[in-house]
Each structure stands twice: as C-alpha cells, then as structure tokens.
Write an enzyme that holds these catalytic residues in place. Structure first.
Site, PDB file in Angstrom:
ATOM      1  N   TYR A 141      66.217  48.631  -1.067  1.00 15.58           N
ATOM      2  CA  TYR A 141      67.391  49.404  -0.635  1.00 15.58           C
ATOM      3  C   TYR A 141      68.316  48.565   0.252  1.00 15.58           C
ATOM      4  O   TYR A 141      69.512  48.822   0.313  1.00 15.58           O
ATOM      5  CB  TYR A 141      66.955  50.636   0.162  1.00 15.58           C
ATOM      6  CG  TYR A 141      66.743  51.885  -0.652  1.00 15.58           C
ATOM      7  CD1 TYR A 141      65.935  51.885  -1.784  1.00 15.58           C
ATOM      8  CD2 TYR A 141      67.339  53.085  -0.283  1.00 15.58           C
ATOM      9  CE1 TYR A 141      65.731  53.042  -2.506  1.00 15.58           C
ATOM     10  CE2 TYR A 141      67.143  54.248  -1.003  1.00 15.58           C
ATOM     11  CZ  TYR A 141      66.336  54.221  -2.117  1.00 15.58           C
ATOM     12  OH  TYR A 141      66.136  55.374  -2.832  1.00 15.58           O
ATOM     13  N   LYS A 192      52.850  47.258  -6.428  1.00 16.14           N
ATOM     14  CA  LYS A 192      52.896  46.731  -7.793  1.00 16.14           C
ATOM     15  C   LYS A 192      52.471  45.264  -7.672  1.00 16.14           C
ATOM     16  O   LYS A 192      53.201  44.336  -8.050  1.00 16.14           O
ATOM     17  CB  LYS A 192      54.314  46.894  -8.361  1.00 16.14           C
ATOM     18  CG  LYS A 192      54.442  46.607  -9.850  1.00 16.14           C
ATOM     19  CD  LYS A 192      53.808  47.656 -10.750  1.00 16.14           C
ATOM     20  CE  LYS A 192      53.864  47.207 -12.202  1.00 16.14           C
ATOM     21  NZ  LYS A 192      53.156  48.127 -13.119  1.00 16.14           N
ATOM     22  N   ASP A 224      52.656  52.735 -10.974  1.00 16.78           N
ATOM     23  CA  ASP A 224      52.698  53.481 -12.240  1.00 16.78           C
ATOM     24  C   ASP A 224      51.483  54.406 -12.339  1.00 16.78           C
ATOM     25  O   ASP A 224      51.586  55.579 -12.712  1.00 16.78           O
ATOM     26  CB  ASP A 224      52.816  52.540 -13.455  1.00 16.78           C
ATOM     27  CG  ASP A 224      51.838  51.384 -13.426  1.00 16.78           C
ATOM     28  OD1 ASP A 224      51.173  51.167 -12.380  1.00 16.78           O
ATOM     29  OD2 ASP A 224      51.722  50.678 -14.449  1.00 16.78           O
ATOM     30  N   ASP A 248      60.643  56.822  -2.555  1.00 15.42           N
ATOM     31  CA  ASP A 248      61.712  57.731  -2.975  1.00 15.42           C
ATOM     32  C   ASP A 248      61.280  58.481  -4.231  1.00 15.42           C
ATOM     33  O   ASP A 248      61.394  59.705  -4.325  1.00 15.42           O
ATOM     34  CB  ASP A 248      62.983  56.911  -3.256  1.00 15.42           C
ATOM     35  CG  ASP A 248      64.140  57.775  -3.726  1.00 15.42           C
ATOM     36  OD1 ASP A 248      64.347  58.846  -3.140  1.00 15.42           O
ATOM     37  OD2 ASP A 248      64.821  57.367  -4.692  1.00 15.42           O
ATOM     38  N   ASP A 252      59.569  62.656  -4.639  1.00 16.48           N
ATOM     39  CA  ASP A 252      60.155  63.733  -5.457  1.00 16.48           C
ATOM     40  C   ASP A 252      59.097  64.335  -6.381  1.00 16.48           C
ATOM     41  O   ASP A 252      59.022  65.560  -6.551  1.00 16.48           O
ATOM     42  CB  ASP A 252      61.318  63.209  -6.320  1.00 16.48           C
ATOM     43  CG  ASP A 252      62.676  63.375  -5.642  1.00 16.48           C
ATOM     44  OD1 ASP A 252      62.707  63.409  -4.397  1.00 16.48           O
ATOM     45  OD2 ASP A 252      63.693  63.464  -6.350  1.00 16.48           O
TER      46      ASP A 252
HETATM   47  C1  IPM Z   1      66.124  60.586  -0.360  1.00 12.76           C
HETATM   48  C2  IPM Z   1      67.401  60.456  -1.156  1.00 12.76           C
HETATM   49  C3  IPM Z   1      68.176  59.242  -0.648  1.00 12.76           C
HETATM   50  C4  IPM Z   1      67.318  58.020  -0.886  1.00 12.76           C
HETATM   51  C5  IPM Z   1      69.580  59.076  -1.229  1.00 12.76           C
HETATM   52  C6  IPM Z   1      70.423  60.317  -1.031  1.00 12.76           C
HETATM   53  C7  IPM Z   1      70.291  57.871  -0.665  1.00 12.76           C
HETATM   54  O1  IPM Z   1      67.116  60.369  -2.511  1.00 12.76           O
HETATM   55  O2  IPM Z   1      66.217  60.721   0.883  1.00 12.76           O
HETATM   56  O3  IPM Z   1      65.062  60.557  -0.960  1.00 12.76           O
HETATM   57  O4  IPM Z   1      67.349  57.434  -1.978  1.00 12.76           O
HETATM   58  O5  IPM Z   1      66.602  57.617   0.027  1.00 12.76           O
HETATM   59 MG    MG Z   2      65.068  60.711  -2.991  1.00 13.09          MG
END
Ligand code: IPM
Ligand code: MG
Length: 361
Positions: A141, A192, A224, A248, A252
């Site tokens: 990032y 990885k 993975d 990230d 999710d």
């Molecule tokens: C998160 C979001 C952010 C990230 C974005 C909005 C920049 O997806 O906080 O997970 O990628 O970190």
């Molecule tokens: Mg995110």
C-alpha cells in the site's frame, strides 16, 4: 480531565450511521460523566467537495491532537474519475500513515442471533470468534517506488513495491502475540513465503518472536490456503496476523462469515494505543440516504474506542450488551434480515440501541 474525540463521518452511508453512534456516545458521556468533548471534520469525498483535497491540513491537525477518532466511511462513484493521488481513499490512507496507526484489529465474531444470516452452514460458523491483526501502514500500500511509467517501447507499465522492514514486522508481530495471549493463545501468520522474499522475512521474524511467547501456538499459512480455510473451516482460527494487502482481502472474507459486514467494527492503533475506529464496511453509495444502512458496526466501533483508547471498558461493555440485546429483541436492518424478523431503518436501529443503553446502567 476531558478527552477529545474527533468524529469524521465521511461519505455515502457514513453520516447516517455516524449520527446513530454519536447519539449513543453523547448519551453515555452525559450519563456517566466521561468528560468527552466532540469535534467534527470532513474527510474523503466530502472534503474534496468542500476543500479540493480528501484531507485538509486542519483536519489532520485535529486528528493528531485528538485522543481518539471515530471514522465513518469514504468514497463513491462521484469521485472515482479523479486521479488516484487525490481520491477519497487517500484521506484515509494519509490518516493511517501520519498517525502511525500500524496495527489494525478486525474482529469477526458471529452473534448467535444472526447464525442464519451467514452464507455458510450454521454449524460451520456458530461460535465463530476470529481476530485479524492487519499491518496497516506498510507493505504494498505504501511501498516506493510506485506509479505508471512508459517503457522504451512506448508501452505503459504500472508498478508498486512490496516492502517490509524488520522493525515493521516486529511491532505488528508483537501486537498480534499480545492479542493472542489475551484470547485463545493461537496465532496463525499468513504469508506467501513460497514466492515472495518479503514474506519469507515476515515468516522468519514471526518464528523468532514466538520464542518470547512460548504459551502461544504459532502456525504459518500461505494466503491462498488461508482464504480457502476461512471458508472451509473458519473455527480453526483464533488470531491471524498478516500484511496490509492480504489483511484487506482476508478481513472482508472473514467479515462475511458473520452474516453481514455491517456488524463489524475495527480499531487502528499506534504504539501507545491511540487509535482510529471505523466500521469494516465501506460507504455503500448505492444505499446511501435510504435509511437501509446498519449502524451497529459504527456503534461497536465506538465501544472499541471507549475500551482501547479512552479507558472506559465498562461503558464499552454496556454498549456491546445493548447491541446484543436489540438483536435478541429481533431488530434487523435489511442486511441482516433473513427471516420473518422485524425489519427496521438505520434510525430505528440506532434508537433501539439508545433506548436499551438508557434502560441499563
Ligand atoms: C479497508 C478499505 C480501505 C483499504 C480502502 C477504503 C482504502 O478497503 O479499510 O479495508 O484498502 O484499506
Ligand atoms: Mg478493505
């Protein structure tokens, strides 16, 4: 002594969910005499519209001087055509980076009341309680160099750099081991290392650190496989630690195991536990302004803020108990409404929590 809380609602559903969380926070502040002072600042698209940049110097200064920050969500189609350097997301990334909020705690916990909202079978997820510790200020990032360049043959090439220095890995590693000590004492480090040298170093350092935490059972997993295992048998995990981009993605996936990303809070902490707190979900522009958003992740983020940065653990317990109670009572926003339960709006859900908090002490 008073403590300053900076509220940054952001874009999309951000202002709606924040209004509910702020009402609950203001109530407990008065009720318990916590001495919190609230300030507000724009961030993301809202700041671009008002000031041309996703985070002004004034807003950054307020964030630096605050004791804690409660953050909503940022971004939306309106700002997607802007160049990457001034998009809403940059406001969030700059806050994380300038405040050195390197440790991102993302709990994925299944409320038993919501087992049927998960896309997995109830027996795979009942009792699920995972903590993902994501490194937040390094890795691909932020690595330099980065950009889009034109090669000698005229073809364009996009590039980013995946880097981690030893000190960055050590500090996130320690945060994860400490977290594991307070929970089930199991830590899975995700990398990885079969392909990327940067994560070969990551693995080596996690292994070294584990000697300081003999009670914690450390394992390593390729990313993975970790993605697959999260969906196959998520309850094998207690704490997971990983770099910025893998974290990230995996967070999710883990969030959705619990039925809705609309339920999950997060904390981003610096070395002194000063932090920024935000729901894991995004700004959901498609449902913004319709009263459909779930304010519980933001209310739970406020609870985490009270506990980790402000030292009010009992008040945090009170908010979390109220959230659980409204779920018991059958209140459901659209995202978690799977059966015949009572579908409510953003504001009605916020009021239900507030009323429950009011009737508790
Ligand atoms: C998160 C979001 C952010 C990230 C974005 C909005 C920049 O997806 O906080 O997970 O990628 O970190
Ligand atoms: Mg995110």
């Amino acid at each position: 002594m008073s403590k300053n809380v900076l509220i940054m609602a952001g874009d999309g559903i951000g202002p709606e969910i924040m209004a509910q969380a702020e009402a609950v926070l203001r109530f407990v502040n008065e009720d318990e005499g916590l001495g919190l002072e609230f300030e507000h600042a724009l961030v993301g698209g809202a700041s671009i519209d008002a000031a041309g940049v996703p985070l002004t110097e004034d807003a950054l200064a307020l964030a630096k001087s605050a004791d804690a920050i409660l953050f909503g969500a940022i971004g939306g189609p309106k700002w997607e055509s802007l160049e990457i350097a001034i998009r809403p997301e940059k406001g969030l990334l700059r806050l994380r980076s300038e405040l050195e909020l390197f440790g991102n705690l993302r709990p994925a916990m299944l409320y038993p009341q919501l087992a049927s909202a998960s896309s997995l079978k109830p027996e795979l997820v009942s009792g699920l309680d995972i903590l993902i510790v994501r490194e937040l200020t390094g890795g691909i990032y932020f690595g330099q160099p980065r950009g889009i360049r034109t090669l000698e043959n005229g073809e364009r090439q996009g590039y980013n750099t995946y880097v981690y220095s030893e000190s960055e890995i050590i500090r996130i590693g320690r945060m994860a081991f400490e977290a594991a000590m307070k929970r089930g004492k199991k830590l899975c480090s995700v990398d990885k290392a079969n392909v990327l040298e940067v994560t070969e170093l990551w693995r080596e350092i996690m292994t070294d650190l584990s000697k300081e935490y003999p009670e914690v059972e450390l394992s390593h997993m390729y990313v993975d496989n970790a993605a697959m295992q999260l969906i196959r048998a998520p309850k094998q995990f207690d704490v997971m630690v990983t770099g910025n981009m893998f974290g990230d993605i995996l967070s999710d996936a883990a969030a959705m195991l619990t039925g809705s990303i609309g339920m999950l809070p997060s904390a981003s902490l610096d070395k002194d536990n000063k932090g920024m707190y935000e729901p894991c979900h995004g700004s959901a522009p498609d449902i913004a302004g319709k009263g459909l958003a779930n304010p519980l992740a933001t209310i739970l983020s406020a609870a985490m803020m009270l506990r980790y940065s402000l030292g009010y653990g009992a008040t945090a317990d009170r908010l979390e108990a109220a959230v659980s109670k409204v779920l018991d009572l059958g209140y459901r926003t659209a995202d978690i409404c799977t059966d015949g339960s009572q579908k409510v709006s953003t504001a009605q859900m916020g009021e239900a929590v507030l009323n429950t908090v009011k009737s508790s002490s």
